[in-house]
Enzyme design. Sequence first.
Site, PDB file in Angstrom:
ATOM      1  N   ALA A  14       0.811  -1.199   0.232  1.00 53.14           N
ATOM      2  CA  ALA A  14      -0.081  -0.038  -0.082  1.00 53.14           C
ATOM      3  C   ALA A  14       0.910   1.190   0.097  1.00 53.14           C
ATOM      4  CB  ALA A  14      -0.809   0.024   1.271  1.00 53.14           C
ATOM      5  N   GLU A 109      -9.430 -20.042  -5.896  1.00 50.28           N
ATOM      6  CA  GLU A 109      -9.404 -20.057  -4.381  1.00 50.28           C
ATOM      7  C   GLU A 109     -10.657 -20.095  -3.722  1.00 50.28           C
ATOM      8  OE1 GLU A 109      -6.590 -17.261  -2.832  1.00 50.28           O
ATOM      9  OE2 GLU A 109      -5.035 -17.714  -3.845  1.00 50.28           O
ATOM     10  N   HIS A 224      -6.949 -17.685   9.005  1.00 57.19           N
ATOM     11  CA  HIS A 224      -6.912 -18.460   7.842  1.00 57.19           C
ATOM     12  C   HIS A 224      -6.733 -19.948   8.055  1.00 57.19           C
ATOM     13  CE1 HIS A 224      -4.690 -20.065   4.245  1.00 57.19           C
ATOM     14  NE2 HIS A 224      -4.941 -18.753   3.699  1.00 57.19           N
ATOM     15  N   ARG A 270     -13.546 -18.527   3.482  1.00 50.46           N
ATOM     16  CA  ARG A 270     -12.422 -18.872   4.423  1.00 50.46           C
ATOM     17  C   ARG A 270     -12.993 -18.972   5.791  1.00 50.46           C
ATOM     18  NH1 ARG A 270      -7.413 -14.926   3.322  1.00 50.46           N
ATOM     19  NH2 ARG A 270      -6.813 -16.402   1.348  1.00 50.46           N
ATOM     20  N   HIS A 331      -5.087 -14.003  10.639  1.00 45.37           N
ATOM     21  CA  HIS A 331      -4.284 -13.609   9.395  1.00 45.37           C
ATOM     22  C   HIS A 331      -4.640 -12.272   8.806  1.00 45.37           C
ATOM     23  CE1 HIS A 331      -2.871 -14.480   5.469  1.00 45.37           C
ATOM     24  NE2 HIS A 331      -3.856 -14.337   4.724  1.00 45.37           N
ATOM     25  N   GLU A 355      -4.295  -2.550   4.584  1.00 46.25           N
ATOM     26  CA  GLU A 355      -4.894  -3.460   5.393  1.00 46.25           C
ATOM     27  C   GLU A 355      -5.205  -2.752   6.888  1.00 46.25           C
ATOM     28  OE1 GLU A 355      -2.953  -7.241   5.862  1.00 46.25           O
ATOM     29  OE2 GLU A 355      -4.400  -7.454   7.820  1.00 46.25           O
ATOM     30  N   ARG A 366     -13.422 -11.261   4.182  1.00 44.70           N
ATOM     31  CA  ARG A 366     -12.731 -10.763   3.059  1.00 44.70           C
ATOM     32  C   ARG A 366     -12.617 -11.994   2.128  1.00 44.70           C
ATOM     33  NH1 ARG A 366      -6.775 -11.192   1.452  1.00 44.70           N
ATOM     34  NH2 ARG A 366      -6.469 -12.504   3.394  1.00 44.70           N
ATOM     35  N   SER A 371      -6.693  -8.731  -1.088  1.00 40.44           N
ATOM     36  CA  SER A 371      -6.295  -7.595  -0.422  1.00 40.44           C
ATOM     37  C   SER A 371      -5.183  -6.988  -1.002  1.00 40.44           C
ATOM     38  CB  SER A 371      -5.693  -8.046   0.947  1.00 40.44           C
ATOM     39  OG  SER A 371      -5.085  -9.240   0.991  1.00 40.44           O
ATOM     40  N   LEU A 372      -4.288  -7.804  -1.818  1.00 40.23           N
ATOM     41  CA  LEU A 372      -3.132  -6.961  -2.432  1.00 40.23           C
ATOM     42  C   LEU A 372      -3.939  -6.066  -3.550  1.00 40.23           C
ATOM     43  CD1 LEU A 372      -0.786 -10.093  -3.162  1.00 40.23           C
ATOM     44  CD2 LEU A 372      -0.530  -8.408  -1.598  1.00 40.23           C
TER      45      LEU A 372
HETATM   46  C1  FAD Z   1       1.452 -14.945   4.812  1.00 35.69           C
HETATM   47  C2  FAD Z   1       0.528 -14.116   4.157  1.00 35.69           C
HETATM   48  C3  FAD Z   1       0.103 -14.652   3.031  1.00 35.69           C
HETATM   49  C4  FAD Z   1      -0.872 -13.559   2.192  1.00 35.69           C
HETATM   50  N1  FAD Z   1      -1.289 -13.788   0.872  1.00 35.69           N
HETATM   51  C5  FAD Z   1      -2.039 -13.121   0.238  1.00 35.69           C
HETATM   52  C6  FAD Z   1      -2.245 -13.422  -1.069  1.00 35.69           C
HETATM   53  O1  FAD Z   1      -1.997 -14.407  -1.675  1.00 35.69           O
HETATM   54  N2  FAD Z   1      -3.164 -12.355  -1.772  1.00 35.69           N
HETATM   55  C7  FAD Z   1      -3.553 -11.377  -1.222  1.00 35.69           C
HETATM   56  O2  FAD Z   1      -4.548 -10.589  -1.614  1.00 35.69           O
HETATM   57  N3  FAD Z   1      -3.345 -11.160   0.441  1.00 35.69           N
HETATM   58  C8  FAD Z   1      -2.400 -11.900   0.847  1.00 35.69           C
HETATM   59  N4  FAD Z   1      -2.395 -11.654   2.167  1.00 35.69           N
HETATM   60  C9  FAD Z   1      -2.833 -10.365   2.626  1.00 35.69           C
HETATM   61  C10 FAD Z   1      -1.700  -9.232   2.380  1.00 35.69           C
HETATM   62  O3  FAD Z   1      -0.561  -9.688   2.005  1.00 35.69           O
HETATM   63  C11 FAD Z   1      -1.810  -7.984   3.199  1.00 35.69           C
HETATM   64  O4  FAD Z   1      -3.221  -7.561   3.535  1.00 35.69           O
HETATM   65  C12 FAD Z   1      -1.228  -6.671   2.530  1.00 35.69           C
HETATM   66  O5  FAD Z   1       0.093  -7.087   1.774  1.00 35.69           O
HETATM   67  C13 FAD Z   1      -1.089  -5.639   3.254  1.00 35.69           C
HETATM   68  O6  FAD Z   1      -0.064  -4.589   2.871  1.00 35.69           O
HETATM   69  P1  FAD Z   1       0.035  -3.184   3.493  1.00 35.69           P
HETATM   70  O7  FAD Z   1       0.918  -2.575   2.804  1.00 35.69           O
HETATM   71  O8  FAD Z   1      -1.342  -2.752   4.072  1.00 35.69           O
HETATM   72  O9  FAD Z   1       0.854  -3.844   4.927  1.00 35.69           O
HETATM   73  P2  FAD Z   1       1.908  -4.397   5.304  1.00 35.69           P
HETATM   74  O10 FAD Z   1       2.744  -5.017   4.100  1.00 35.69           O
HETATM   75  O11 FAD Z   1       2.068  -5.297   6.382  1.00 35.69           O
HETATM   76  O12 FAD Z   1       2.983  -3.306   5.582  1.00 35.69           O
HETATM   77  C14 FAD Z   1       2.894  -2.523   6.637  1.00 35.69           C
HETATM   78  C15 FAD Z   1       4.304  -1.476   6.942  1.00 35.69           C
HETATM   79  O13 FAD Z   1       3.861  -0.521   8.051  1.00 35.69           O
HETATM   80  C16 FAD Z   1       4.939  -0.462   8.861  1.00 35.69           C
HETATM   81  N5  FAD Z   1       4.557  -0.286  10.041  1.00 35.69           N
HETATM   82  C17 FAD Z   1       3.440  -0.914  10.975  1.00 35.69           C
HETATM   83  N6  FAD Z   1       3.203  -0.172  12.226  1.00 35.69           N
HETATM   84  C18 FAD Z   1       4.060   0.860  12.044  1.00 35.69           C
HETATM   85  C19 FAD Z   1       4.575   1.659  13.174  1.00 35.69           C
HETATM   86  N7  FAD Z   1       3.960   1.856  14.346  1.00 35.69           N
HETATM   87  N8  FAD Z   1       5.820   2.386  12.781  1.00 35.69           N
HETATM   88  C20 FAD Z   1       6.506   2.369  11.630  1.00 35.69           C
HETATM   89  N9  FAD Z   1       5.923   1.398  10.793  1.00 35.69           N
HETATM   90  C21 FAD Z   1       4.978   0.778  10.889  1.00 35.69           C
HETATM   91  C22 FAD Z   1       5.485  -1.857   8.780  1.00 35.69           C
HETATM   92  O14 FAD Z   1       6.920  -1.671   9.363  1.00 35.69           O
HETATM   93  C23 FAD Z   1       5.471  -1.945   7.193  1.00 35.69           C
HETATM   94  O15 FAD Z   1       6.521  -1.575   6.505  1.00 35.69           O
HETATM   95  C24 FAD Z   1      -1.337 -12.450   2.801  1.00 35.69           C
HETATM   96  C25 FAD Z   1      -0.846 -12.287   3.991  1.00 35.69           C
HETATM   97  C26 FAD Z   1      -0.062 -12.979   4.635  1.00 35.69           C
HETATM   98  C27 FAD Z   1       0.446 -12.460   6.094  1.00 35.69           C
END
Ligand code: FAD
Length: 505
Positions: A14, A109, A224, A270, A331, A355, A366, A371-372
């Site tokens: 994101a 899926e 999950h 799920r 998850h 997220e 969801r 979510s990606l």
């Molecule tokens: C194992 C796994 C498999 C998955 N597979 C899929 C899939 O196949 N398809 C799909 O759509 N979704 C999947 N998901 C869900 C999806 O990956 C996530 O919902 C999505 O990547 C979240 O992205 P994001 O950028 O919101 O957060 P994240 O990628 O979690 O990044 C969060 C960022 O915020 C930073 N941060 C957090 N709190 C603080 C703070 N207090 N101070 C400073 N920095 C902070 C962290 O360091 C990190 O850089 C999966 C999730 C997991 C765990």
Amino acid sequence: MKITDVLIIGTGLAGTYVALNLPTNLEITMMCHHSTNSTLAQGGIAISLDQKDSFEAHIEDTLTAGRHTNILEAVKTLIESAPDQIHTLEKLGVAFDYDAQKKIHATLEGGHSYPRVIHAGGDQTGQSVMSLLDQKVESAKNIQILKGASLLDLVIQNQKAIGIVYEMNETIKVIYAKHIVMATGGLGDLYEHTTNQEGSTGEAIAIAAFAGAKCQDMRYIQFHPTAYKNKDKGYFLITEAMRGVGAYLLDAHENRFMDYIHPLKELAPRDIVSKAIYDVIESTKKPFVYLDTRHLKTAFLKERFPNIYKTLEKDNLILGIDLIPVTPVAHYTIGGICTDLMGRTNLENLYACGEVASTGVHGANRLASNSLLECLVFGKNVAEHIVSNHENTSLPNYSMNPLDQWKHTKTTASQNYLIHKAYIQEIMTKHVGIVRYDNQLKLAKSKLTHLLHQLKNVRFDHVDHAKSYNLVSVSLMVVEDALAHESLGCHYKEKESEKKGLKSC
Ligand SMILES: Cc1cc2nc3c(=O)[nH]c(=O)nc-3n(C[C@H](O)[C@H](O)[C@H](O)COP(=O)(O)OP(=O)(O)OC[C@H]3O[C@@H](n4cnc5c(N)ncnc54)[C@H](O)[C@@H]3O)c2cc1C
């Protein structure tokens, strides 16, 4: 004192996608404190590309999974904007997996009525996408990344977000910004058993709430169904795509129990699969069920799921030959900071996406691999809104000193935070899981409230106390929301009388 045009907290998909969609004349500061969940994503990105599929079918599947409590406009935006974002990823250089006809390969899926989950690197979609996007932000001259920085507080003036307080290298500092984007991900690590990265504790949601940002649906934590307990590490996700290519779920007697539970069997939404596994585990008293791939070819599974294959092989389990013990774990965080479709919160200049945000797109549960896509679509919208608004946004007024209340705060390393975190994880795991009972939720609330009161007066004494205070606050948000509402998806609220042996609080 640092001033930046755009401050993005979080370097997952994101945050990174917002940064890459902003013009290079804007000065961007990003920060992170732990590895991203984005890198771990396996299964892929849901998008209807095939002519036999349709936006309408993807929308309907998303609504069905979400128990029709989703915000329809958000769902339409998500699904109808998907092709543009996938096109952008390809232009940036992401190599999705192709089939023999040279079309992007899509798989089935849970909850999807059509194979529409596209992937990269087999089961390494997150890694493939993020390694490329990470390189782009690292090499961009207008982007600075503060690694190992922890958000502690938002600076708000007249309902306007104007900066943040953060800790880095044992120093507490402030940054002012014209636009602040929360892209901090979910809170799975508030549970003992999770697929999430260590550090995914969601404290930014509490920080936003303290600042006056509206939050919603905090009760909806998605579990999950199929995580494998790694011998030397924590839980390792086995993607739903494994069931998409035909894997079964078996109980301890090797019976396919999903046959009796849902017409889609192992590919039911799920929450239905997780609850079914929970019930089997309760009745058999064995802490897992089996994922059965023995009717599928090892060579195919090794090629299609190289990362899962390698991980299981280290524990002497071979896909296509051995039964894999799996269990549901925390998850994905459905609730979070309320935003509109452009990622705007109710506080001026404060955005949220990915997220951590709650657009209402997922409803009560969801749909897999949405979510990606959410990170891409709403991340792009945030960037667009920042650009359209930038000229009208004045430099923040920084006459106040937000560091005043932190000037005596100790920052030297201590164990307190880890002790508090372990206690919170125990409470959340025991009382706020897949099946929830009012008296257990009340017990969780009273334990967490007690800890909150202990920390309240000392939170500015040590940075660890401040962080623990934020953790306990976000946990309480989950519990209070769960107490106040029904569980329409993700998990189940049952009557105390239906469970024997639970002590009342
Ligand atoms: C194992 C796994 C498999 C998955 N597979 C899929 C899939 O196949 N398809 C799909 O759509 N979704 C999947 N998901 C869900 C999806 O990956 C996530 O919902 C999505 O990547 C979240 O992205 P994001 O950028 O919101 O957060 P994240 O990628 O979690 O990044 C969060 C960022 O915020 C930073 N941060 C957090 N709190 C603080 C703070 N207090 N101070 C400073 N920095 C902070 C962290 O360091 C990190 O850089 C999966 C999730 C997991 C765990």
